[in-house]
Design a protein around this motif. Structure first.
Motif, mmCIF file in Angstrom:
data_model
loop_
_atom_site.group_PDB
_atom_site.id
_atom_site.type_symbol
_atom_site.label_atom_id
_atom_site.label_comp_id
_atom_site.label_asym_id
_atom_site.label_seq_id
_atom_site.Cartn_x
_atom_site.Cartn_y
_atom_site.Cartn_z
ATOM 1 N N ALA A 89 0.733 -0.577 -0.036
ATOM 2 C CA ALA A 89 -0.220 0.123 -0.018
ATOM 3 C C ALA A 89 0.954 0.818 0.334
ATOM 4 O O ALA A 89 0.779 2.344 -1.006
ATOM 5 C CB ALA A 89 -0.984 -0.089 1.230
ATOM 6 N N ALA A 90 2.211 1.329 1.228
ATOM 7 C CA ALA A 90 3.164 2.315 1.039
ATOM 8 C C ALA A 90 3.629 2.562 -0.800
ATOM 9 O O ALA A 90 3.468 3.919 -1.531
ATOM 10 C CB ALA A 90 4.125 2.352 1.982
ATOM 11 N N GLU A 98 3.709 13.445 -1.195
ATOM 12 C CA GLU A 98 5.322 13.712 -0.123
ATOM 13 C C GLU A 98 5.383 13.592 1.151
ATOM 14 O O GLU A 98 6.565 12.953 1.355
ATOM 15 C CB GLU A 98 5.183 15.636 0.848
ATOM 16 C CG GLU A 98 4.757 16.195 -0.943
ATOM 17 C CD GLU A 98 4.849 17.995 0.422
ATOM 18 O OE1 GLU A 98 4.866 17.986 1.445
ATOM 19 O OE2 GLU A 98 5.077 18.985 -0.806
ATOM 20 N N GLU A 99 4.066 12.150 1.963
ATOM 21 C CA GLU A 99 5.064 11.339 2.972
ATOM 22 C C GLU A 99 4.806 10.161 2.433
ATOM 23 O O GLU A 99 5.471 8.820 3.101
ATOM 24 C CB GLU A 99 3.537 11.095 3.633
ATOM 25 C CG GLU A 99 3.099 12.843 4.006
ATOM 26 C CD GLU A 99 1.884 12.234 5.532
ATOM 27 O OE1 GLU A 99 0.797 11.767 5.389
ATOM 28 O OE2 GLU A 99 1.582 13.216 5.579
ATOM 29 N N ARG A 100 5.285 9.487 1.222
ATOM 30 C CA ARG A 100 4.899 8.018 0.085
ATOM 31 C C ARG A 100 6.584 7.578 1.056
ATOM 32 O O ARG A 100 6.649 6.630 1.550
ATOM 33 C CB ARG A 100 5.108 8.469 -1.204
ATOM 34 C CG ARG A 100 5.415 7.252 -1.799
ATOM 35 C CD ARG A 100 5.399 7.221 -3.704
ATOM 36 N NE ARG A 100 4.912 5.897 -4.284
ATOM 37 C CZ ARG A 100 6.163 5.127 -4.311
ATOM 38 N NH1 ARG A 100 7.559 6.055 -4.305
ATOM 39 N NH2 ARG A 100 6.375 4.062 -4.696
ATOM 40 N N SER A 101 7.671 8.390 0.485
ATOM 41 C CA SER A 101 8.731 8.065 1.261
ATOM 42 C C SER A 101 9.420 7.781 2.707
ATOM 43 O O SER A 101 9.336 6.040 3.186
ATOM 44 C CB SER A 101 10.354 8.924 1.381
ATOM 45 O OG SER A 101 11.060 8.190 1.045
ATOM 46 N N THR A 106 8.544 2.817 6.796
ATOM 47 C CA THR A 106 7.335 2.429 8.094
ATOM 48 C C THR A 106 7.079 0.644 7.572
ATOM 49 O O THR A 106 7.502 0.627 8.099
ATOM 50 C CB THR A 106 6.356 3.403 8.675
ATOM 51 O OG1 THR A 106 7.274 4.365 9.115
ATOM 52 C CG2 THR A 106 5.936 3.534 10.072
ATOM 53 N N ALA A 107 7.224 0.541 6.735
ATOM 54 C CA ALA A 107 6.298 -0.141 6.536
ATOM 55 C C ALA A 107 7.270 -1.024 5.610
ATOM 56 O O ALA A 107 7.744 -2.693 6.829
ATOM 57 C CB ALA A 107 5.351 -0.535 5.122
ATOM 58 N N ALA A 108 8.768 -0.836 5.573
ATOM 59 C CA ALA A 108 9.562 -1.740 5.150
ATOM 60 C C ALA A 108 10.372 -1.566 6.558
ATOM 61 O O ALA A 108 10.540 -3.091 6.740
ATOM 62 C CB ALA A 108 10.618 -1.334 4.025
ATOM 63 N N ALA A 109 10.865 -1.236 7.299
ATOM 64 C CA ALA A 109 10.927 -1.658 8.773
ATOM 65 C C ALA A 109 9.621 -2.664 9.779
ATOM 66 O O ALA A 109 10.365 -3.754 9.632
ATOM 67 C CB ALA A 109 10.364 -0.738 9.424
ATOM 68 N N LEU A 169 14.568 0.352 4.110
ATOM 69 C CA LEU A 169 14.823 0.117 5.294
ATOM 70 C C LEU A 169 15.252 2.338 5.121
ATOM 71 O O LEU A 169 15.784 2.610 3.926
ATOM 72 C CB LEU A 169 15.820 -0.060 6.076
ATOM 73 C CG LEU A 169 15.096 -1.147 6.372
ATOM 74 C CD1 LEU A 169 16.259 -2.298 6.805
ATOM 75 C CD2 LEU A 169 13.721 -1.009 7.173
ATOM 76 N N GLY A 170 15.125 2.826 6.085
ATOM 77 C CA GLY A 170 14.984 3.964 6.495
ATOM 78 C C GLY A 170 16.658 4.896 6.608
ATOM 79 O O GLY A 170 16.988 5.998 5.840
ATOM 80 N N SER A 171 17.881 4.509 6.453
ATOM 81 C CA SER A 171 19.195 4.261 6.556
ATOM 82 C C SER A 171 20.074 3.157 6.303
ATOM 83 O O SER A 171 19.956 2.255 6.540
ATOM 84 C CB SER A 171 19.132 5.143 8.062
ATOM 85 O OG SER A 171 19.473 4.138 8.818
#
Length: 202
Positions: A89-90, A98-101, A106-109, A169-171
């Motif tokens: 969904a994400a 703008e909030e997609r990333s 978050t979903a990937a985590a 993931l975000g980092s």
């Protein structure tokens, strides 16, 4: 065919199989959980039936641990489905959102956490299978080893989800942690299975 409102464990096995063959979900993570749970059941079979013939406290302790693991593994099949659905969904949100990333990160985590949790419980189940070896009577050893091999395959199967999703993931630190955990679990699974099969009677 299965549906998204009924828990996976309440479906007929044939319906689950056919849905896996035709639908996006359940996927390899949920199938890995089911496989690991069945593998653990085979190990427990050897322990339970041996215990019926000659009850011992160490064997009962292994049975209790295995039953606890089985109860903790089972819900992860549904958690895997839910994590994947949230992730997709994400990813499917409008590219201009703008909030997609942030939503993807978050979903990937969760899409990484659930398979790692599954693999950790598979690791514990393999360790149990190794400990159980000397407490299982000869006529049930083949069941226990087959169970260990199923658990081993499930662990490696679910780690493919870590490989697939860690990149989102975000980092860099989060990606490195996920991949380090993944590699450690894969390596330990090889060592445990080798020990289990090496100790089996010829």
């Amino acid at each position: 065919m299965t549906d998204n409102t009924t828990p996976i464990w309440q479906h007929r096995l044939s319906d689950f199989r056919d849905t896996v063959a035709r639908e996006p979900m359940p996927g390899c993570g949920a199938v890995a959980v089911v496989s690991a749970d069945l593998g653990l059941a085979l190990v427990l079979k050897g322990l339970h039936l041996s215990q019926q013939h000659d009850a011992t406290a160490p064997r009962q302790a292994l049975i209790d641990e295995g039953e606890s693991l089985k109860q903790r593994l089972a819900p992860l099949a549904r958690e895997d489905v839910e994590a994947f659905e949230v992730f997709m969904a994400a990813v499917g949100r409008d590219q201009d959102d703008e909030e997609r990333s942030d939503a993807i990160h978050t979903a990937a985590a969760s899409a990484v956490e659930v398979p790692l949790k599954t693999a950790q419980l598979c690791d514990a189940a393999l360790a149990l299978a190794q400990q159980a070896g000397e407490h299982i009577e000869q006529q049930f050893v083949s069941d226990a080893i087959a169970g260990a091999r199923l658990i081993h395959a499930a662990l490696h199967g679910v780690l493919l989800n870590v490989d697939a999703n860690a990149g989102q993931l975000g980092s860099d630190a989060a990606r490195d942690r996920a991949r380090l955990s993944r590699d450690g679990l894969a390596h330990r699974a090889e060592m445990l299975l080798a020990a289990i099969t090496a100790s089996a009677p010829a």
